[in-house]
Scaffold this active site. Structure first.
Site, mmCIF file in Angstrom:
data_model
loop_
_atom_site.group_PDB
_atom_site.id
_atom_site.type_symbol
_atom_site.label_atom_id
_atom_site.label_comp_id
_atom_site.label_asym_id
_atom_site.label_seq_id
_atom_site.Cartn_x
_atom_site.Cartn_y
_atom_site.Cartn_z
ATOM 1 N N LYS A 33 1.045 -1.453 0.427
ATOM 2 C CA LYS A 33 0.034 -0.426 0.064
ATOM 3 C C LYS A 33 1.003 1.256 -0.029
ATOM 4 C CE LYS A 33 -2.135 1.069 4.100
ATOM 5 N NZ LYS A 33 -2.254 3.494 2.978
ATOM 6 N N ASP A 60 -3.760 4.405 -2.099
ATOM 7 C CA ASP A 60 -4.067 4.443 -0.865
ATOM 8 C C ASP A 60 -4.257 6.384 -0.962
ATOM 9 O OD1 ASP A 60 -5.881 4.990 1.213
ATOM 10 O OD2 ASP A 60 -4.284 4.842 2.276
ATOM 11 N N LYS A 62 -7.498 8.262 -1.278
ATOM 12 C CA LYS A 62 -8.678 8.721 -0.892
ATOM 13 C C LYS A 62 -9.489 9.529 -1.514
ATOM 14 C CE LYS A 62 -7.080 7.070 3.480
ATOM 15 N NZ LYS A 62 -6.252 6.767 3.708
ATOM 16 N N ASP A 65 -13.334 14.869 -4.398
ATOM 17 C CA ASP A 65 -13.091 16.306 -4.835
ATOM 18 C C ASP A 65 -14.462 15.903 -6.186
ATOM 19 O OD1 ASP A 65 -13.306 18.920 -6.811
ATOM 20 O OD2 ASP A 65 -10.660 18.381 -6.393
ATOM 21 N N THR A 120 -11.776 6.028 10.696
ATOM 22 C CA THR A 120 -11.747 4.818 12.166
ATOM 23 C C THR A 120 -11.756 7.043 12.410
ATOM 24 O OG1 THR A 120 -9.875 4.419 10.545
ATOM 25 C CG2 THR A 120 -11.617 3.112 11.665
ATOM 26 N N ARG A 212 2.598 -1.047 10.399
ATOM 27 C CA ARG A 212 3.371 -1.132 11.738
ATOM 28 C C ARG A 212 4.577 -2.239 12.126
ATOM 29 N NH1 ARG A 212 1.029 3.747 14.349
ATOM 30 N NH2 ARG A 212 -0.833 2.747 13.472
HETATM 31 O O1 C5P Z 1 0.559 0.631 11.130
HETATM 32 P P1 C5P Z 1 -0.455 0.075 11.226
HETATM 33 O O2 C5P Z 1 -0.907 -1.184 10.755
HETATM 34 O O3 C5P Z 1 -1.388 0.551 12.075
HETATM 35 O O4 C5P Z 1 -1.561 1.020 9.487
HETATM 36 C C1 C5P Z 1 -2.039 0.985 9.004
HETATM 37 C C2 C5P Z 1 -2.519 2.173 7.026
HETATM 38 O O5 C5P Z 1 -4.167 1.463 7.166
HETATM 39 C C3 C5P Z 1 -2.318 3.041 7.698
HETATM 40 O O6 C5P Z 1 -1.681 3.284 6.449
HETATM 41 C C4 C5P Z 1 -3.167 3.622 8.238
HETATM 42 O O7 C5P Z 1 -3.071 5.011 7.540
HETATM 43 C C5 C5P Z 1 -4.194 2.707 7.566
HETATM 44 N N1 C5P Z 1 -5.981 2.988 8.039
HETATM 45 C C6 C5P Z 1 -6.624 2.837 8.977
HETATM 46 N N2 C5P Z 1 -7.254 3.206 9.355
HETATM 47 C C7 C5P Z 1 -8.381 3.273 8.381
HETATM 48 C C8 C5P Z 1 -7.699 3.559 6.976
HETATM 49 C C9 C5P Z 1 -6.272 3.640 6.983
HETATM 50 O O8 C5P Z 1 -5.572 2.443 9.892
HETATM 51 N N3 C5P Z 1 -9.222 3.383 8.820
#
Ligand code: C5P
Length: 234
Positions: A33, A60, A62, A65, A120, A212
């Site tokens: 991603k 990603d 998003k 517009d 979220t 992460r």
């Molecule tokens: O590091 P982590 O596992 O928390 O990363 C989750 C990824 O998913 C990040 O790139 C974050 O921006 C994305 N994301 C999220 N929640 C959402 C939409 C996207 O954590 N509702």
């Protein structure tokens, strides 16, 4: 549609992302991603380079517009040959239909297109206070998801906790792409509503997005393989 782990490559520049991807020397090239940070830092060339390395890509960005602008922007992203793109369902059904039109290549093929419903980071209180939306969050999410389906999109980004209701109401083939994944013995970080890869599989997620727990650990390849073993192979 096979289940897959998508690795959120939330790095600030090309060098860091290549250092990370270079660790995956086996045959398995992770689905990657690319988010706003990396795309805005490095431009479309980062997408071409990662694609050339043999990775599938979820871009990603998003989009949100007016329909005509999103349609034209989607045509540009489609030419980058990414596998999944996304937009905000809040942009309306007309915007989503225009996006799909822009994404479709002259030969009829196109990347998958999925919608973000409510981020979220938005909770009931901020939705009511800032957006004047007074319906319960789960109904808002489902309504946006249903608009996305009506517009012809392939699925939504949602919490693993919403997967079941999305599939029940909108069908098993409407894709659910779910971030908020943590190992049972891992650090939750800033994610509040989390599931393990195995739980997400049980809930019916089609793709999990993991950042992460894979990118910020000593052995990313082992963490990726653990994730795939729980989500794909188990
Ligand atoms: O590091 P982590 O596992 O928390 O990363 C989750 C990824 O998913 C990040 O790139 C974050 O921006 C994305 N994301 C999220 N929640 C959402 C939409 C996207 O954590 N509702």
């Amino acid at each position: 549609m096979g289940k897959d782990v998508i690795v959120a490559c939330d790095f600030s520049g090309a060098e860091a992302v290549y250092d990370f991807l270079d660790k995956f020397t086996g045959t398995e090239k992770p689905f990657v991603k690319i988010g706003m940070e990396l795309f805005y830092a490095e431009g479309p060339e980062i997408v071409r380079q990662i694609k050339r390395r043999g990775h599938r890509i979820f871009l990603d960005l998003k989009l949100h517009d007016i329909p005509n602008t999103v349609k034209k922007a989607m045509a540009v992203l489609s030419a980058l040959d990414v596998d999944i793109c996304n937009l905000h369902a809040a942009g309306t059904t007309a915007m989503m239909e225009a996006a799909l039109e822009g994404l479709t290549r002259p030969d009829g093929t196109r990347p998958l297109l999925i919608a973000v419903t409510q981020l979220t980071s938005t909770d009931q209180r901020s939705m009511e206070r800032d957006l004047l939306i007074r319906e319960p969050m789960d109904q808002v999410v489902l309504h946006y998801a249903s608009n996305a389906k009506k517009a012809g999109l392939d699925g939504v980004v949602c919490s693993p906790l919403e997967v079941q209701v999305v599939h029940e109401c909108l069908g098993r083939s409407f894709l659910t792409v779910t971030p908020g994944i943590r190992f049972a013995d891992g650090d939750k970080g800033d994610q509040k509503r989390v599931m393990t890869p195995a739980e997400a599989k049980k809930a019916g997620s089609d793709y999990i997005v993991v950042g992460r727990p894979i990118t910020a650990v000593a052995d990313p390849v082992a963490a990726y393989e653990r994730c795939a073993a729980e989500f794909v192979d188990a």
